[in-house]
Design an enzyme around this catalytic site. Structure first.
Site, mmCIF file in Angstrom:
data_model
loop_
_atom_site.group_PDB
_atom_site.id
_atom_site.type_symbol
_atom_site.label_atom_id
_atom_site.label_comp_id
_atom_site.label_asym_id
_atom_site.label_seq_id
_atom_site.Cartn_x
_atom_site.Cartn_y
_atom_site.Cartn_z
ATOM 1 N N LYS A 22 32.847 46.419 41.333
ATOM 2 C CA LYS A 22 32.513 44.986 41.364
ATOM 3 C C LYS A 22 33.687 44.171 41.885
ATOM 4 C CE LYS A 22 32.967 42.428 37.506
ATOM 5 N NZ LYS A 22 33.788 41.225 37.705
ATOM 6 N N ASN A 23 34.876 44.456 41.353
ATOM 7 C CA ASN A 23 36.027 43.617 41.703
ATOM 8 C C ASN A 23 36.532 43.866 43.120
ATOM 9 O OD1 ASN A 23 35.850 42.408 39.261
ATOM 10 N ND2 ASN A 23 37.693 43.330 38.384
ATOM 11 N N CYS A 116 37.828 30.050 30.840
ATOM 12 C CA CYS A 116 36.718 30.946 30.517
ATOM 13 C C CYS A 116 37.027 31.523 29.146
ATOM 14 C CB CYS A 116 36.563 32.040 31.556
ATOM 15 S SG CYS A 116 37.887 33.224 31.534
ATOM 16 N N ARG A 121 43.172 30.591 32.501
ATOM 17 C CA ARG A 121 43.078 31.149 33.846
ATOM 18 C C ARG A 121 43.186 30.106 34.963
ATOM 19 N NH1 ARG A 121 38.469 35.785 33.758
ATOM 20 N NH2 ARG A 121 39.614 36.581 35.533
ATOM 21 N N ASP A 305 41.204 45.020 31.745
ATOM 22 C CA ASP A 305 39.748 45.187 31.709
ATOM 23 C C ASP A 305 39.322 46.446 30.948
ATOM 24 O OD1 ASP A 305 39.433 42.859 33.091
ATOM 25 O OD2 ASP A 305 38.914 43.785 35.015
ATOM 26 N N ARG A 397 26.695 41.326 34.041
ATOM 27 C CA ARG A 397 27.537 40.786 35.114
ATOM 28 C C ARG A 397 28.271 41.910 35.836
ATOM 29 N NH1 ARG A 397 31.817 36.840 33.288
ATOM 30 N NH2 ARG A 397 32.302 37.233 35.451
#
Ligand code: UD1
Length: 416
Positions: A22-23, A116, A121, A305, A397
């Site tokens: 995803k990233n 968030c 951030r 993560d 997500r």
């Protein structure tokens, strides 16, 4: 709203195909703004965050089509340079359109992402980097208004600390800037190398991948390309924890140990068995888990993560472990939920002391952010009894086909 129900206690046995990262996909999709030609991305997972990026690009004029199950085709001319609050607020990575829009059209208005759940951030490094490249930045009514009347020019930029997103945004911008840009103290995450490879295929000239110093020689124009996205190292690490916590054996097809950085060493130290084969990583656990200290750091350090998932593993390990979060200031929201399942965890500032318990017990719990949501799924897989995880939109997500992948390995899991 969807929830996930898990009946815990079954060892996972089988194989799981690791999806595209995803990233890596997010900045690669933003690269579609750098050319009118077609950009073909292969190995693209079907994830909510990528659909959000597609929606954002579409309103800039770039059509994103899924032409094959794993392929996205991007193409079109930029017709609008504003990234609206309604989309940016859903996903912070939307800020990645700022660099490409500015480099391409000399103007962009992008909503400030705001905070968030895991922290404030800010995006100051993105903005000061673009200013060093000749952009004028004004903040008004919650928007970043960036202009570069004479175009962006190469610059030497030293980041005061490592930022994945700022490195990516400036790589994207520098690819169409006039002259050479040098990024010092750049992020070294595998996704950065993947972006560089694709930008080079589009006609950019980036060197230094895998080091903390990237040199980008801008091109006058970039052209289309076809690029295959790397496997998702966080998904791989997460399923490695799933195999380990249930005492099973799972082949993670396509996973690569080199992408895992310190996560690999920490799993081994904790007593997880990992063998690399041509097909991927075979992960099992035959003996007990041992408490292992970790501290999150930029790559190749232990990925933030993976912090929540590793904490769940440590919750059932023998002995204590200290887990220190050094990247985000508020990333322990999974702790109260894990505690509801019987975990013994105390948070002191940026560190959590986890004292392993023999077994967790199933409970209704609530997902708070993307990775934290999987830490609760892991707890549910290992726990005695039934766990129901609510707010699973966080999970969707960034994790593809979670229930299918786990159920195929014998987990009793369903979406309700
Ligand atoms: C990316 C990843 C995210 C991961 C994070 C750290 C994507 C889409 N997201 O997020 O999953 O958790 O890297 O590995 O790839 N910071 C500033 N000013 C800035 C930029 C960042 O203060 O201008 C701070 C952040 O608040 C954070 C730290 O720097 O504390 C690292 O953030 P960064 O590496 O930029 O994370 P993201 O790119 O947002």
């Amino acid at each position: 709203m969807d929830r996930i129900r898990i009946a815990g206690g079954r060892p996972l046995e089988g194989s799981i195909a690791i999806s595209g990262a995803k990233n890596a996909a997010l900045p690669l999709m933003a690269a579609g703004l750098l050319t009118d030609d077609r950009l073909i991305l292969d190995n693209v997972a079907d994830l909510a965050d990528l659909r959000t990026m597609a929606e954002l690009l579409a309103q800039h004029g770039i059509a994103v089509e899924r032409t094959l199950p794993r392929r996205l085709s991007l193409g079109g001319a930029i017709t609008n340079t504003e990234a609206p609050y309604d989309i940016v607020r859903k996903m912070r990575a939307s800020i990645l359109v700022l660099g490409p829009l500015l480099a391409r059209t000399r103007e962009a208005r992008v909503s400030l992402p705001g905070g968030c759940a895991i922290g404030t951030r800010p995006v100051d490094l993105h903005l000061t980097g673009l200013e060093a490249m000749g952009a004028e930045i004004k903040l008004d009514s919650g928007y970043i208004h960036a202009t570069a009347k004479r175009g962006l020019r190469g610059a030497k930029i030293t980041f005061p600390f490592v930022s994945v997103g700022a490195t990516e945004n400036l790589m994207l911008a520098a690819s169409l800037a006039d002259g050479e840009t040098v990024l010092i103290n750049a992020a070294r995450e595998p996704e950065i190398g993947d972006l560089a490879e694709c930008l080079n295929a589009m006609g950019s000239n980036i060197t230094g991948m895998g080091t903390d110093r990237l040199t980008i020689i801008g091109a006058r124009r970039l052209h289309g390309a076809q690029h295959e996205i790397i496997p998702d190292r966080i998904e791989a690490g997460t399923y490695a924890c799933a195999a380990a916590i249930t005492g099973g054996e799972v082949l993670l097809r396509g996973a690569r140990s080199a992408d895992l950085g310190a996560v690999m060493a920490c799993l081994l130290q904790a007593g997880v068995d990992i063998n690399e084969t041509v097909e991927g990583l075979s992960v099992s656990r035959r003996n007990g888990l041992h408490g292992t200290d970790v501290m999150t750091e930029p790559f190749p350090g232990f990925a933030t993560d993976m912090q929540a998932q590793f904490m769940t593993l440590m919750a059932v390990a023998e002995g204590a472990s200290m887990i220190t979060e050094s990247i985000f200031e508020n990333r322990f929201m999974h702790v109260p939920e894990l505690s509801r399942m019987g975990a013994r965890i105390n948070v002191h500032g940026a560190s959590a002391i986890v004292r392993g318990v023999p077994v967790l017990s199933g409970a209704p719990v609530m997902a708070t952010d993307l990775r934290a949501s999987f830490s609760l799924v892991l707890a549910g897989l290992a726990a005695k009894g039934e766990t129901i995880v609510s707010r699973v939109y966080h999970l969707d997500r960034g994790y593809e086909h979670v229930e299918q992948k786990l159920a195929a390995c014998g987990a009793a899991i369903e979406r309700i």
